[in-house]
Write a protein that holds these residues in place. Sequence first.
Motif, PDB file in Angstrom:
ATOM      1  N   UNK A 194      -7.379  -7.808  -3.229  1.00  0.00           N
ATOM      2  CA  UNK A 194      -7.232  -7.007  -2.005  1.00  0.00           C
ATOM      3  C   UNK A 194      -7.814  -5.601  -2.191  1.00  0.00           C
ATOM      4  N   UNK A 195      -8.397  -5.071  -1.125  1.00  0.00           N
ATOM      5  CA  UNK A 195      -8.839  -3.682  -1.102  1.00  0.00           C
ATOM      6  C   UNK A 195      -7.808  -2.913  -0.270  1.00  0.00           C
ATOM      7  N   UNK A 196      -6.820  -2.321  -0.965  1.00  0.00           N
ATOM      8  CA  UNK A 196      -5.697  -1.702  -0.245  1.00  0.00           C
ATOM      9  C   UNK A 196      -6.155  -0.502   0.579  1.00  0.00           C
ATOM     10  N   UNK A 197      -7.205   0.221   0.098  1.00  0.00           N
ATOM     11  CA  UNK A 197      -7.701   1.391   0.829  1.00  0.00           C
ATOM     12  C   UNK A 197      -8.270   1.003   2.194  1.00  0.00           C
ATOM     13  N   UNK A 198      -9.034  -0.094   2.182  1.00  0.00           N
ATOM     14  CA  UNK A 198      -9.726  -0.479   3.410  1.00  0.00           C
ATOM     15  C   UNK A 198      -8.848  -1.293   4.354  1.00  0.00           C
ATOM     16  N   UNK A 199      -7.725  -1.799   3.843  1.00  0.00           N
ATOM     17  CA  UNK A 199      -6.826  -2.587   4.681  1.00  0.00           C
ATOM     18  C   UNK A 199      -6.083  -1.651   5.626  1.00  0.00           C
ATOM     19  N   UNK A 241       4.637  -1.625   9.204  1.00  0.00           N
ATOM     20  CA  UNK A 241       5.589  -2.315   8.332  1.00  0.00           C
ATOM     21  C   UNK A 241       4.880  -3.416   7.541  1.00  0.00           C
ATOM     22  N   UNK A 242       3.955  -4.107   8.215  1.00  0.00           N
ATOM     23  CA  UNK A 242       3.208  -5.166   7.535  1.00  0.00           C
ATOM     24  C   UNK A 242       2.358  -4.557   6.425  1.00  0.00           C
ATOM     25  N   UNK A 243       1.704  -3.427   6.729  1.00  0.00           N
ATOM     26  CA  UNK A 243       0.889  -2.738   5.722  1.00  0.00           C
ATOM     27  C   UNK A 243       1.741  -2.326   4.528  1.00  0.00           C
ATOM     28  N   UNK A 244       2.921  -1.739   4.835  1.00  0.00           N
ATOM     29  CA  UNK A 244       3.810  -1.308   3.760  1.00  0.00           C
ATOM     30  C   UNK A 244       4.198  -2.502   2.891  1.00  0.00           C
ATOM     31  N   UNK A 245       4.540  -3.634   3.543  1.00  0.00           N
ATOM     32  CA  UNK A 245       4.959  -4.820   2.800  1.00  0.00           C
ATOM     33  C   UNK A 245       3.841  -5.324   1.900  1.00  0.00           C
ATOM     34  N   UNK A 246       2.622  -5.397   2.463  1.00  0.00           N
ATOM     35  CA  UNK A 246       1.491  -5.880   1.659  1.00  0.00           C
ATOM     36  C   UNK A 246       1.285  -4.958   0.462  1.00  0.00           C
ATOM     37  N   UNK A 247       1.383  -3.640   0.720  1.00  0.00           N
ATOM     38  CA  UNK A 247       1.212  -2.681  -0.363  1.00  0.00           C
ATOM     39  C   UNK A 247       2.264  -2.843  -1.449  1.00  0.00           C
ATOM     40  N   UNK A 248       3.485  -3.192  -1.052  1.00  0.00           N
ATOM     41  CA  UNK A 248       4.561  -3.347  -2.024  1.00  0.00           C
ATOM     42  C   UNK A 248       4.371  -4.633  -2.826  1.00  0.00           C
ATOM     43  N   UNK A 249       4.009  -5.726  -2.128  1.00  0.00           N
ATOM     44  CA  UNK A 249       3.870  -7.012  -2.802  1.00  0.00           C
ATOM     45  C   UNK A 249       2.657  -7.009  -3.731  1.00  0.00           C
ATOM     46  N   UNK A 250       1.558  -6.408  -3.261  1.00  0.00           N
ATOM     47  CA  UNK A 250       0.306  -6.455  -4.017  1.00  0.00           C
ATOM     48  C   UNK A 250       0.030  -5.134  -4.716  1.00  0.00           C
ATOM     49  N   UNK A 287       9.181  -6.330   5.397  1.00  0.00           N
ATOM     50  CA  UNK A 287      10.253  -5.340   5.325  1.00  0.00           C
ATOM     51  C   UNK A 287       9.784  -4.054   6.000  1.00  0.00           C
ATOM     52  N   UNK A 288      10.706  -3.209   6.461  1.00  0.00           N
ATOM     53  CA  UNK A 288      10.304  -1.957   7.117  1.00  0.00           C
ATOM     54  C   UNK A 288       9.781  -0.925   6.115  1.00  0.00           C
ATOM     55  N   UNK A 289       9.060   0.088   6.621  1.00  0.00           N
ATOM     56  CA  UNK A 289       8.413   1.061   5.736  1.00  0.00           C
ATOM     57  C   UNK A 289       9.401   1.798   4.833  1.00  0.00           C
ATOM     58  N   UNK A 290      10.649   1.958   5.266  1.00  0.00           N
ATOM     59  CA  UNK A 290      11.603   2.686   4.421  1.00  0.00           C
ATOM     60  C   UNK A 290      12.509   1.711   3.677  1.00  0.00           C
ATOM     61  N   UNK A 291      11.979   0.529   3.337  1.00  0.00           N
ATOM     62  CA  UNK A 291      12.786  -0.538   2.749  1.00  0.00           C
ATOM     63  C   UNK A 291      13.497  -0.096   1.474  1.00  0.00           C
ATOM     64  N   UNK A 292      14.786  -0.414   1.400  1.00  0.00           N
ATOM     65  CA  UNK A 292      15.589  -0.133   0.215  1.00  0.00           C
ATOM     66  C   UNK A 292      16.361  -1.410  -0.125  1.00  0.00           C
ATOM     67  N   UNK A 293      16.068  -2.020  -1.282  1.00  0.00           N
ATOM     68  CA  UNK A 293      16.735  -3.284  -1.614  1.00  0.00           C
ATOM     69  C   UNK A 293      18.254  -3.182  -1.615  1.00  0.00           C
TER      70      UNK A 293
END
Lengths: 521, 347
Positions: free
Chosen positions: A156-161, A131-140, A192-198
């Motif tokens: 950020x290097x999203x691939x290596x994170x 979930x943290x990874x998903x959130x970082x990916x969404x924000x950045x 937010x969770x991986x399936x986050x829907x605003x």
Amino acid sequence: MNQPSSSSQLSRRRLFQYAGLAGAAVAGLSACGGDDGGGSGSGPQQRGGVLTHGATGGSGKDTLDAHAPVTNPDIARVSNLFEPLLFWDNNYELQPALAESVEPNKTADEWTIRLRDGLTFHNGKDVTAEDVLYTIGRVADPKNPTSAGVDLARVIDLQATKAMDDRTVRVVLKQPYSILDAIVAEYTFGIVPVDYDPAKPIGTGAFSYESFTPGKTSTFKKYAGYWGDPAFVDQLVIQDFADDNAKVNALLAGQIQTLDNLPTNLIDSVKGQGGAALVSKTGAWVPFTMRVDTAPFSDNRVRQALRLIVDRQQMVDQALNGYGSLGNDLYAPFDDAYAGDDFPQREQDLDQAKSLLKQAGQEGLQVELFTGDDISAVAVASANLFAEQAKAAGVDVRVTKKTPFYGDDYLSYPFAQDFWNTRLYIPQAAVCAVPGATYNETHFDNPKFTKLVNDATKETDEAKRNQMLVDAQQIEYDEGGYIIWGFREQIDGYGAGVQGIEPSKYLPLGSYKFQFASVSA
Amino acid sequence: MSVTDAPASPIEEDRPAPSPRGRPAAVSWLLWLLRRLGLAVLTLWLVSVLVFVATSALGNPVRAILGRDYEVSPERVRQLEGLLNLDQPLPQRYLSWLGALLQGDLGTSIASQRPVTEMIGDTVTNSLVLVLIAAVVMIPLAFGIAMISSAMRRKRGDTIIQTVLLALAGLPEFVIGILLVALFSTTVFTILPAVTISVPGTPPWSAPETMVLPVLTLVLAVSPYVARIVRATLLEVLDSDYVELARLKGVPEPVVMRRHALRNAIVPGIQVIALQLAWLAGGVVVVEYLFSYPGIGAQLVDAVRNHDVPMVQALSMIIAAVYVTVNLVADLVSILLTPRARTEISG
């Protein structure tokens, strides 16, 4: 908010190393709300009831997106639904929230996030590293970074994170970035969770989503599975208000219990009905901006003269109605590196100003000062006041109100104003003081300064970094294009019987953390 | 848009109007109605041109919407320009907007990216209910006051009523609203809610107490005009020769008032009520703002602040349409109730 007394001696980073302290810090926050009687009620805080918050502004544009709040009501909503990994406490210092630690390696290009145990989302699902990874990916998201992620998306290097295990995330960066912990503590970085829907916002906050009508009302209920101390009230209602009078009337009629941004002229009527005004220091400023690359301001003596013309105390007393503190032409007053209190406080010195203008060959200087209602009410008031003060130094300031101020000419006015909210030094300088910065109104471009800021961004040794930032501030203090005459205080209001809301340097009303507030029947 | 002035003639017997020139009454009526409808459509069309030109003349809306971000987000600039069809010339933009409008498509709100029709459905209903309740309270109240006042002509009661009405008519509705809030919600008593806080998904009248002050404000803002016009007409009729004759014949005063005076005062009453209702369609803006009532007024303020051009256009057209419709209905009712005017059309 009372800090644990140890925190002032410990560096904030060391504090996170004590996982046990993490819980205590948050528990302490709720406890002090109860004992200190932060609210206007007395006795122990009561459980139950509904707290209705009157939020200033908001419109059909309102959103529940955890990462894109814009208006006051947006911010109030996301602050209760979602939580970031760390959070800014009421003293504007970092504290653990969902993460028990956020640690850099020696070179600050790899950060390890360790999640607290036993966290759940409002739908009961465990909070995991995914979930943290998903959130970082969404924000950045490099294509569409949200407000907290603009800077992060660049480094950020999203691939290596990657997730190391269920509770650990390793963030890999393309270059050193020493303030990642400050970024992940922003209210715009809620996990937010991986399936986050605003449209069905699920977070980890003390309140869970019930209903939402943009521009009007939204309701939230106390989340029973909350990891920290549960909220006192059973339900939280956030009501938008376009009009200040309606907002205060609603408080006086007992329809709402708290409101943000109480106009100073209405403080007495709130107090008269048993309510109280909550005054918090902030780092928000409304500077005069001089373009350092344009005559006559390209001559540093002219800039210094104008800085010496301002009667700062009068500005605070009149433009801010006394609700503010003096500025010393430097921003980010809550940064550990802030040097405004260490350098001599600039005061009005008309003789010195006249002499500087004479040296610069600018006796009888005439300048046009651009202002506008869309900056803030403070801007127009302080512009007119400045014109008055300048007369005494023989400077003729013509105030021109532009509608809209943020139009074609924004960023090219030779002499104007702008507004900024609380930020730490590095993120603030990155958006306003280095070449290529998005809002560099003063066109400040000093290679030595830029290098100091860039180096500081990569430096993990706090003492060394702070020294670099002090040196950078010395340059701005000596030759910058800002006149920063003061910092505004935040004034909010709450009604009789409300307890547990403390002043906060970060956001209005104890950073909108309504889980600590209680209402009496 | 008044068709008749206050009639000074007595009510005639209610029998079918003669049509001396042989043209059937129905055809004359239809022609009149068509002409009147045509005028209404023409008015609305002119309004649509005005609204469109006015909202387009305000400068680049995209710049206004994005403000400080205009310089730094070219993608959003392009997206918004596409949404507003800013790449087309003004007349073409107007035609496509009008075309969509005629098909009931009010466009997409810039602020929320949702269809305008979906956004304003609830608020239009909320405002209509507010205005209707205000009208239902106001009409009998105004007529009642007018009757009492004219019956007490030149006595102390009449003077007091007239003074109060004049004072109320001189107060802007936001002053009335603020005074009512101070009296009933905050300073003197705290018995009524000061603003409307409704649970999402439920209409404001599900909590009727929140409607009291907005309705009362509208009633107090509008009643004085209606009451004073009706009173003037009543007095005029009561002074006329045929009423004098009726009195001499021994018709009791209450009957004189009811059968002669009141029936003649209805038509000018309808005209002034229509004007006031039409005013309410736009005038609720202030009242809704003051009480945070979720209606078109509050939404219009919101849309203007957001520079939500399609929303401003749609709401302006709705307010204009209500204005025109109310006037049309008032003219129609006036004519049906005025024999002389009725006869003129049929003839």
